[in-house]
Design an enzyme around this catalytic site. Structure first.
Site, PDB file in Angstrom:
ATOM      1  N   SER A 146     -19.782  14.402  54.404  1.00  0.00           N
ATOM      2  CA  SER A 146     -18.999  15.366  54.464  1.00  0.00           C
ATOM      3  C   SER A 146     -18.092  14.855  54.170  1.00  0.00           C
ATOM      4  O   SER A 146     -18.158  13.570  54.453  1.00  0.00           O
ATOM      5  CB  SER A 146     -19.386  16.005  55.882  1.00  0.00           C
ATOM      6  OG  SER A 146     -17.895  16.484  56.432  1.00  0.00           O
ATOM      7  N   TYR A 159     -19.597  15.119  65.448  1.00  0.00           N
ATOM      8  CA  TYR A 159     -19.487  15.572  63.616  1.00  0.00           C
ATOM      9  C   TYR A 159     -18.983  14.406  62.887  1.00  0.00           C
ATOM     10  O   TYR A 159     -20.200  14.294  62.448  1.00  0.00           O
ATOM     11  CB  TYR A 159     -19.085  16.946  63.418  1.00  0.00           C
ATOM     12  CG  TYR A 159     -19.434  17.236  62.383  1.00  0.00           C
ATOM     13  CD1 TYR A 159     -20.379  17.735  61.799  1.00  0.00           C
ATOM     14  CD2 TYR A 159     -18.543  17.546  61.090  1.00  0.00           C
ATOM     15  CE1 TYR A 159     -20.798  18.941  60.531  1.00  0.00           C
ATOM     16  CE2 TYR A 159     -18.946  17.788  59.857  1.00  0.00           C
ATOM     17  CZ  TYR A 159     -20.408  18.450  59.725  1.00  0.00           C
ATOM     18  OH  TYR A 159     -20.451  18.886  58.513  1.00  0.00           O
TER      19      TYR A 159
HETATM   20  P1  NAP Z   1     -25.954  26.481  57.077  1.00  0.00           P
HETATM   21  O1  NAP Z   1     -25.967  27.023  56.220  1.00  0.00           O
HETATM   22  O2  NAP Z   1     -25.877  26.541  58.881  1.00  0.00           O
HETATM   23  O3  NAP Z   1     -27.280  25.165  57.031  1.00  0.00           O
HETATM   24  C1  NAP Z   1     -27.775  24.168  57.595  1.00  0.00           C
HETATM   25  C2  NAP Z   1     -28.804  24.195  57.681  1.00  0.00           C
HETATM   26  O4  NAP Z   1     -29.921  23.329  58.325  1.00  0.00           O
HETATM   27  C3  NAP Z   1     -30.263  25.868  58.287  1.00  0.00           C
HETATM   28  O5  NAP Z   1     -30.847  25.968  57.194  1.00  0.00           O
HETATM   29  C4  NAP Z   1     -30.668  25.283  59.488  1.00  0.00           C
HETATM   30  O6  NAP Z   1     -31.603  25.962  59.195  1.00  0.00           O
HETATM   31  C5  NAP Z   1     -30.546  23.576  59.135  1.00  0.00           C
HETATM   32  N1  NAP Z   1     -30.718  22.965  60.270  1.00  0.00           N
HETATM   33  C6  NAP Z   1     -30.204  22.863  61.109  1.00  0.00           C
HETATM   34  N2  NAP Z   1     -30.969  22.164  62.250  1.00  0.00           N
HETATM   35  C7  NAP Z   1     -31.724  22.062  61.808  1.00  0.00           C
HETATM   36  C8  NAP Z   1     -32.769  21.518  62.418  1.00  0.00           C
HETATM   37  N3  NAP Z   1     -32.989  20.761  63.558  1.00  0.00           N
HETATM   38  N4  NAP Z   1     -34.473  21.523  61.562  1.00  0.00           N
HETATM   39  C9  NAP Z   1     -34.180  21.512  61.096  1.00  0.00           C
HETATM   40  N5  NAP Z   1     -33.428  22.631  60.332  1.00  0.00           N
HETATM   41  C10 NAP Z   1     -32.428  22.732  60.864  1.00  0.00           C
HETATM   42  O7  NAP Z   1     -24.794  24.519  56.784  1.00  0.00           O
HETATM   43  P2  NAP Z   1     -24.617  24.132  55.610  1.00  0.00           P
HETATM   44  O8  NAP Z   1     -22.855  24.545  55.156  1.00  0.00           O
HETATM   45  O9  NAP Z   1     -24.972  24.990  54.651  1.00  0.00           O
HETATM   46  O10 NAP Z   1     -24.573  22.523  55.522  1.00  0.00           O
HETATM   47  C11 NAP Z   1     -25.761  21.982  54.820  1.00  0.00           C
HETATM   48  C12 NAP Z   1     -25.481  20.602  54.860  1.00  0.00           C
HETATM   49  O11 NAP Z   1     -23.875  20.105  54.345  1.00  0.00           O
HETATM   50  C13 NAP Z   1     -24.984  20.205  56.449  1.00  0.00           C
HETATM   51  O12 NAP Z   1     -25.789  18.841  56.824  1.00  0.00           O
HETATM   52  C14 NAP Z   1     -23.671  20.010  56.969  1.00  0.00           C
HETATM   53  O13 NAP Z   1     -22.913  18.976  58.220  1.00  0.00           O
HETATM   54  C15 NAP Z   1     -23.041  19.016  55.407  1.00  0.00           C
HETATM   55  N6  NAP Z   1     -21.717  19.894  55.114  1.00  0.00           N
HETATM   56  C16 NAP Z   1     -21.739  21.607  54.747  1.00  0.00           C
HETATM   57  C17 NAP Z   1     -20.103  21.785  54.382  1.00  0.00           C
HETATM   58  C18 NAP Z   1     -19.441  22.791  53.957  1.00  0.00           C
HETATM   59  O14 NAP Z   1     -18.214  23.017  53.731  1.00  0.00           O
HETATM   60  N7  NAP Z   1     -20.534  23.905  53.910  1.00  0.00           N
HETATM   61  C19 NAP Z   1     -18.846  20.461  54.344  1.00  0.00           C
HETATM   62  C20 NAP Z   1     -19.558  19.277  54.175  1.00  0.00           C
HETATM   63  C21 NAP Z   1     -21.100  19.045  54.867  1.00  0.00           C
HETATM   64  P3  NAP Z   1     -32.825  26.403  60.473  1.00  0.00           P
HETATM   65  O15 NAP Z   1     -31.528  27.540  61.145  1.00  0.00           O
HETATM   66  O16 NAP Z   1     -33.779  27.636  60.021  1.00  0.00           O
HETATM   67  O17 NAP Z   1     -33.114  25.221  61.486  1.00  0.00           O
END
Ligand code: NAP
Length: 257
Positions: A146, A159
């Protein structure tokens, strides 16, 4: 040249692949020919993503329900993939969560949940696929960090600690497993439009405008915009690249203002 970026029949695990960035990456990998295993907890979201990817790309795509912060569940998940597909070529450690609070307001269990969901999970999943990758002659691990791998934030103590840990975990695994032809790299996304950030955009006054103003590209990213970097790091094109953390952020991290 085409072959350099092909993921044809590569067996790929994408944690958190049922939505957001994970689904975007899984779709890109499927378009490049990979077979996909989506690992997440929500059955409806996982089933829907599996159906969508199988139908759109004609690759083998299955889902496994697993909490990636639980060691025994992770080991069972990796064993099942190995049994069903016969090998494991690529792991994307994408699952992640956030709890936003001032540092003084977290209790220890909230700290643990965020660290386990983001960092312990990446370690456990990597360890669980290592034997199959080693036996198969190599592999690729991509960890999703991130901007908070680089920057702090008042309401981001666990985080940002977990995401900077991702950078160092990436380097250490890369050093340890390079001799087995396993490359381990990280992607550091900028601000991407997903379920994780949609709520933050609503809750934090000015976030939308601040991100847009600071990002030289002048906008938020979309989940599919991580595909190119992820395919590069998952393919033969990056054979001599290991231990790096690549920002995909529209320039957010190189802009001083
Ligand atoms: P998201 O839409 O909330 O997706 C997160 C995913 O992780 C969901 O599919 C959730 O599925 C799964 N998950 C969470 N905890 C879990 C667990 N304990 N076991 C198994 N699955 C789990 O968020 P996103 O924005 O796509 O984020 C994806 C990654 O990118 C994360 O690591 C986040 O920190 C990183 N990120 C995001 C951004 C951004 O701007 N969006 C920026 C930097 C980094 P279930 O609920 O089905 O478990």
């Amino acid at each position: 040249m085409d072959d350099l970026f092909s993921l044809n029949q590569k067996v790929t695990i994408v944690t958190g692949g049922n939505g957001g960035i994970g689904k975007g990456v899984a779709q890109g990998f499927a378009a490049a020919g990979a077979d996909i295993v989506i690992v997440a907890r929500n059955p409806q979201k996982t089933e829907a993503a599996v159906k969508e990817i199988s139908q759109a790309f004609g690759v083998r795509c299955t889902g496994i329900l697993c909490d990636v912060s639980e060691e025994s569940a992770v080991n069972e998940m990796a064993a099942k993939v190995n049994r069903d597909y016969g090998r494991i070529d690529i792991l994307v450690n994408n699952a992640g969560i956030n709890i936003r609070k001032m540092p003084e307001d977290y209790d220890a269990s909230e700290w643990d949940v965020v660290m386990a969901g983001n960092l312990r999970s990446a370690f456990l999943c990597s360890k669980s696929v290592y034997p199959a990758m080693k036996l198969g002659g190599g592999g690729k691990i991509i960890n999703i960090g991130s901007m908070t791998s680089i920057f702090g934030g008042a309401k981001l103590a666990p985080y940002s600690a977990s995401k900077s840990g991702i950078v160092q975990l990436t380097r250490s695994l890369a050093c340890a497993w390079a001799k087995y032809n396993i490359q381990v790299n990280a992607i550091l996304p900028g601000f991407i439009d997903t379920d994780l950030t949609i709520q933050a955009r609503k809750d934090i006054p000015g976030l939308n405008e601040t991100v847009t103003a600071r990002t030289p590209c002048g906008r938020w990213g979309q989940p599919h915009e991580l595909q190119g970097a992820a395919i590069f790091l998952a393919s033969r094109a990056s054979e001599f690249v290991t231990g790096i953390s690549l920002p995909v952020d529209g320039g957010f991290s190189i802009n001083m203002l």
